[in-house]
Design a protein around this motif. Structure first.
Motif, PDB file in Angstrom:
ATOM      1  N   UNK A   1       8.924  -0.511  -0.926  1.00 39.65           N
ATOM      2  CA  UNK A   1       9.826   0.490  -1.501  1.00 39.65           C
ATOM      3  C   UNK A   1      10.682   1.146  -0.432  1.00 39.65           C
ATOM      4  N   UNK A   2      10.073   1.361   0.745  1.00 36.68           N
ATOM      5  CA  UNK A   2      10.828   1.969   1.837  1.00 36.68           C
ATOM      6  C   UNK A   2      11.951   1.058   2.335  1.00 36.68           C
ATOM      7  N   UNK A   3      11.747  -0.238   2.172  1.00 35.59           N
ATOM      8  CA  UNK A   3      12.785  -1.187   2.572  1.00 35.59           C
ATOM      9  C   UNK A   3      13.891  -1.268   1.534  1.00 35.59           C
ATOM     10  N   UNK A   4      13.472  -1.135   0.305  1.00 35.40           N
ATOM     11  CA  UNK A   4      14.395  -1.309  -0.816  1.00 35.40           C
ATOM     12  C   UNK A   4      15.332  -0.117  -0.979  1.00 35.40           C
ATOM     13  N   UNK A   5      14.727   1.069  -0.906  1.00 33.10           N
ATOM     14  CA  UNK A   5      15.420   2.303  -1.263  1.00 33.10           C
ATOM     15  C   UNK A   5      16.765   2.558  -0.591  1.00 33.10           C
ATOM     16  N   UNK A   6      16.817   2.552   0.746  1.00 29.98           N
ATOM     17  CA  UNK A   6      18.082   2.941   1.381  1.00 29.98           C
ATOM     18  C   UNK A   6      19.245   2.019   1.032  1.00 29.98           C
ATOM     19  N   UNK A   7      18.934   0.754   0.766  1.00 27.93           N
ATOM     20  CA  UNK A   7      20.008  -0.177   0.404  1.00 27.93           C
ATOM     21  C   UNK A   7      20.436   0.085  -1.035  1.00 27.93           C
ATOM     22  N   UNK A   8      19.434   0.276  -1.911  1.00 26.32           N
ATOM     23  CA  UNK A   8      19.724   0.577  -3.315  1.00 26.32           C
ATOM     24  C   UNK A   8      20.538   1.839  -3.454  1.00 26.32           C
ATOM     25  N   UNK A   9      20.180   2.852  -2.663  1.00 27.22           N
ATOM     26  CA  UNK A   9      20.847   4.151  -2.791  1.00 27.22           C
ATOM     27  C   UNK A   9      22.145   4.220  -2.005  1.00 27.22           C
ATOM     28  N   UNK A  10      22.486   3.147  -1.321  1.00 31.73           N
ATOM     29  CA  UNK A  10      23.761   3.113  -0.615  1.00 31.73           C
ATOM     30  C   UNK A  10      23.761   3.830   0.730  1.00 31.73           C
TER      31      UNK A  10
ATOM     32  N   UNK B   1       0.831  -1.201   0.000  1.00 36.03           N
ATOM     33  CA  UNK B   1       0.000   0.000   0.000  1.00 36.03           C
ATOM     34  C   UNK B   1       0.872   1.261   0.000  1.00 36.03           C
ATOM     35  N   UNK B   2       0.480   2.209  -0.839  1.00 32.90           N
ATOM     36  CA  UNK B   2       1.214   3.479  -0.894  1.00 32.90           C
ATOM     37  C   UNK B   2       0.938   4.284   0.378  1.00 32.90           C
ATOM     38  N   UNK B   3       1.991   4.862   0.927  1.00 31.99           N
ATOM     39  CA  UNK B   3       1.829   5.621   2.171  1.00 31.99           C
ATOM     40  C   UNK B   3       1.961   7.108   1.879  1.00 31.99           C
ATOM     41  N   UNK B   4       0.905   7.846   2.246  1.00 34.17           N
ATOM     42  CA  UNK B   4       0.848   9.270   1.886  1.00 34.17           C
ATOM     43  C   UNK B   4       2.037  10.073   2.399  1.00 34.17           C
ATOM     44  N   UNK B   5       2.247  10.046   3.743  1.00 31.84           N
ATOM     45  CA  UNK B   5       3.302  10.926   4.260  1.00 31.84           C
ATOM     46  C   UNK B   5       4.693  10.298   4.166  1.00 31.84           C
ATOM     47  N   UNK B   6       4.820   9.298   3.335  1.00 29.46           N
ATOM     48  CA  UNK B   6       6.152   8.754   3.027  1.00 29.46           C
ATOM     49  C   UNK B   6       6.324   8.785   1.501  1.00 29.46           C
ATOM     50  N   UNK B   7       5.881   9.886   0.915  1.00 26.57           N
ATOM     51  CA  UNK B   7       6.080  10.110  -0.512  1.00 26.57           C
ATOM     52  C   UNK B   7       5.372   9.097  -1.399  1.00 26.57           C
ATOM     53  N   UNK B   8       4.207   8.624  -0.929  1.00 27.72           N
ATOM     54  CA  UNK B   8       3.437   7.653  -1.700  1.00 27.72           C
ATOM     55  C   UNK B   8       4.208   6.379  -1.996  1.00 27.72           C
TER      56      UNK B   8
END
Length: 727
Positions: A387-396, A375-382
């Motif tokens: 995605x929130x789990x994936x992003x920080x690892x992907x972005x280093x 589910x997309x989360x509004x106050x976490x940039x949709x």
RNA sequence: GCGCGCUUAGCUCAGUUGGUAGAGCAGCGCUUUUACACAGCGAAGGUCGGGGGUUCAAAUCCCUCAGCGCGCACCA
């Protein structure tokens, strides 16, 4: 000055270590506030923080825990010596299922069942057991030299963490991320609870694949390993492009299967593999994940035929109330007798089992609580939790050491389904949901989700507890005081390193990233350092079931000293790779401790008349060695920053023994005896010993601290001396 | 089925930008010299899993095969 009489005796690790730990603990330096107060660390120094992966309160610490404590203690001591604001925060984990089943087993021996005691009394027993385990664990951690700040100790099930859990649950519920849903879940018939996908282990087993028809006039034969579930079938699925069966699609049939009337519709679905079995699949929506999904798509009925005890709940006396395995035999006999069986073949099958109890999972439809990962989360940039789990690892922003585990992590997230968080066990965080149905609600149930119980009569709290990893996921910040906006939270979060075994990458690391990203909008840690599993000399995973072959870390410490165990665990151990722990190695490193002790004795004897306020300069020969050590310091300082502890420990070991002891000390004997540049030799002996004690301290803290305590002009404990750099 | 790791001295393992192979333990020989016999010194031991390729140069990079281990998916 006279030589300290301690030095006249051989090094005694056993007597020394307890005394030294007390010295450290009493100094207060494990607590960063004390370090700041006493000028060890600057108020505005960079922080270095680690939360201890909380050991389960299921008994005592094993070698795996010892390894984790050793690695973290090295990081922490190094950071503290660098003058960083260093916090190592300890705690323990209530480990819901693991602890409850442990206590159940103990009670079983006394002939007591948990239902005899009732929820409240049973929980008291569990808490007593947990408390005892906790005390043992803390005691052991101290024996292992852990420089943790005990004043900040936390427990995953204490009051503060409970508030964090309830706050999280409510927020997720309000954001629509937590929902209650009826669907197929992994039921553990032995543990009598639902478990998540990650808590199952697939085991390869020999199995029989049966091919048969439901009845004499049924047009299609199906293949299954579980004929007994066929009494719950509502359809036969074939591949849409399978020409053998096209003519039957859409037709419906009534049969009586082993005494149970069934109504079967032929459907076409792409899930079906044409080449497996007959290419036709009997659809049992209530007892198979895929069949459930098909039933949703094709709007089929769901007929549960198996209960929570893995017993049949339909049929006549032949199968009713029988265990599924017994019912299977009965159904097979019936099929054979009726002449319906076409084929029986042996196949290897992967059977999902429960990680904790080992029981074969029974997929059952149940009403449970889930976390929606898409589910997309509004106050976490949709963005979704995935995605929130994936992003920080992907972005280093978070780096995983060794980095090959990043791939494993991505792969896990891609396959991730909604996380089932409710458990039918008593020990754990009770789900903060209350239900009420009154005549006013017209049969519909009212639901209340909150931190506290709602006002008004008739509210009943959900009986279930939460998956233990739900509270573990909050660990990096719940331990620092969240949901309160504490100073600690500001000062030490995100944590610097999360050090743990690679086996809990999904269970824990992923959940921490999820919770931290979602709840406080930041990463929980900058680095993840994954160590391997500790194995015995013959390669078996170290565990209690091994009995005598398992090495008890405390036995080893008593025998060879903590410093020896540490060296054996660090040298030759690289991140992500398993460690074979052999008592011979440990014995070898006990010799190293002895070497340090004896070499120090020699140096202190020879330099007792050295003017420490006016150390003589080196001659050309000694200057070379002085510079060689500088070079080594430069190398190891860099390598410490890269978490290459194995290399650093080995280099220090080698330098101390084969350069300092073998060459420098030997040469000094000659110089001192012949009084040929004796001052230079003495100066070198002294300065090198001091430097080496500091550099070796994170690795062999006890013996270095003990020698330090004997030095003439120390001002403080070695543990808070500055990490040596080029001089 | 997809992916990952490992294979280096008898054993356990290091070896990070490719530059003549390293350590511990075990074993062998010598030495009881006053820091240490829980020692010192010395010697021995490897075609870096097989094959192919790139390169002046490969344990290190690429391809391929094999054995072992692991993760994920499927699991009718």
């Amino acid at each position: 000055m006279e030589i300290n009489e301690k030095l006249l005796k051989p090094y005694n690790a056993k007597d020394t270590e307890e005394r030294i730990y007390k010295l450290w603990e009493d100094s207060g330096f494990f607590n960063p506030d004390v370090c700041i107060e006493k000028g060890i660390a600057e108020k505005d120094a960079k922080h270095f923080s680690i939360v201890l992966p909380p050991p389960n309160v299921t008994g005592s610490l094993h070698t795996g825990h010892a390894l984790m404590i050793v690695i973290q203690d090295i990081m922490v001591r190094h950071a503290r010596m660098q003058g960083l604001r260093t916090l190592w925060l300890p705690g323990t984990d209530h480990a819901a299922i693991a602890t409850q089943s442990k206590v159940e087993k103990i009670l079983e021996k006394e002939g007591i069942r948990k239902n005899d005691l009732g929820r409240e009394e049973f929980l008291k027993r569990v808490e007593n057991f947990a408390n005892e385990s906790h005390d043992t664990i803390v005691n052991q951690a101290k024996k292992m030299g852990a420089s943790m700040d005990w004043s900040r100790e936390a427990f995953t099930l204490d009051e503060k963490r409970n508030l964090a859990v309830k706050t999280t649950f409510k927020k997720m519920y309000d954001d629509g991320l937590i929902y209650r849903g009826y669907r197929i879940v992994n039921w553990d018939p032995k543990g009598q609870t639902v478990i998540s996908d990650d808590e199952t282990i697939s085991e390869e087993r020999k199995s029989k694949l049966y091919t048969f028809k439901y009845g004499k006039d049924f047009p299609i034969a199906i293949s299954t390993t579980r004929p007994e579930t066929k009494v719950g079938d509502v359809a036969v699925a074939v591949h849409p492009e399978d020409e053998r069966y096209t003519e039957f699609v859409g037709k419906e049939y009534n049969e009586v299967f082993c005494g149970v009337p069934i109504h079967i519709k032929i459907i076409a679905d792409e899930h079906v593999e044409k080449d497996f079995g007959t290419g036709a699949l009997g659809v049992t929506p209530a007892h198979s994940q895929i069949d459930w999904e098909m039933s949703q798509k094709h709007k089929l009925r769901v007929i549960p035929v198996i209960n929570e005890y893995a017993k049949m709940i339909v049929g006549d006396e032949r199968i009713l109330n029988k265990k599924t395995t017994d019912a299977r035999a009965t159904v097979v006999e019936w099929l054979q007798a009726e002449g319906l069986m076409e084929k029986e073949e042996d196949i290897m099958q992967n059977v999902p089992t429960a990680e904790r109890t080992g029981a074969v999972i029974e997929p059952l439809p149940k009403l449970q609580w889930f976390i929606d990962v898409n589910k997309k989360i509004k106050d976490r940039g949709d963005k979704s939790l995935k995605e929130l789990m994936l992003e920080p690892v992907r972005e280093g922003k978070i780096s995983i050491i060794p980095d090959r585990f990043e791939k494993v992590y991505y792969n896990w997230i891609e396959n991730l389904r909604d996380w089932c968080i409710s458990r039918q066990i008593w020990y754990g965080h009770r789900i903060p949901v209350w239900y009420r149905s009154t005549p006013l609600t017209a049969g519909k149930e009212e639901i209340y989700v909150g931190i506290e119980a709602p006002d008004g009569d008739g509210w009943i709290q959900d009986e279930d507890t939460l998956d233990t990893w739900f509270s573990s996921g909050l660990w990096t910040f719940s331990t620092l005081g969240w949901p309160e906006q504490t100073k600690d939270l500001k000062d030490y979060h995100p944590t610097t390193v999360l050090e743990t075994g690679h086996d809990i990458l999904f269970f824990w690391i992923a959940r921490m990233i999820l919770m931290s990203q979602y709840l406080i909008g930041e990463i929980p840690f900058e680095n993840v350092y994954l160590h391997g599993m500790v194995r015995t000399a013959d390669g078996k995973k170290m565990s209690k079931s091994l009995g005598e072959k398992a090495i008890d870390p405390l036995d080893i410490i008593g025998k060879y000293g903590n410093d020896a165990l540490r060296m054996a665990m660090i040298i030759g151990n690289t991140p992500g790779n398993d460690l074979k722990l052999d008592e011979n190695d440990i014995r070898g490193y006990a010799k190293f401790a002895n070497k340090i002790w004896n070499a120090s004795r020699f140096v202190l004897e020879q330099t007792k008349d050295l003017d420490l306020n006016n150390i003589p300069s080196f001659d050309e020969e000694d200057l070379k060695d002085h510079e060689a050590l500088n070079l080594l310091l430069e190398e190891i300082s860099k390598e410490m920053g890269e978490y290459r502890f194995s290399i650093v420990a080995e280099k220090l070991y080698h330098y101390f023994w084969h350069t300092f002891a073998d060459i420098i000390i030997e040469r000094s004997k000659k110089k001192i005896l012949e009084n040929n540049n004796a001052d230079s030799a003495k100066a070198l002996l002294y300065t090198q010993l001091i430097t080496l004690l500091k550099a070796m301290h994170p690795f062999v803290p006890f013996i270095t601290e003990e020698i330090w305590s004997i030095l003439p002009n120390k001002n403080n404990l070695l543990m808070v001396e500055k990490w040596p750099t080029k001089q």
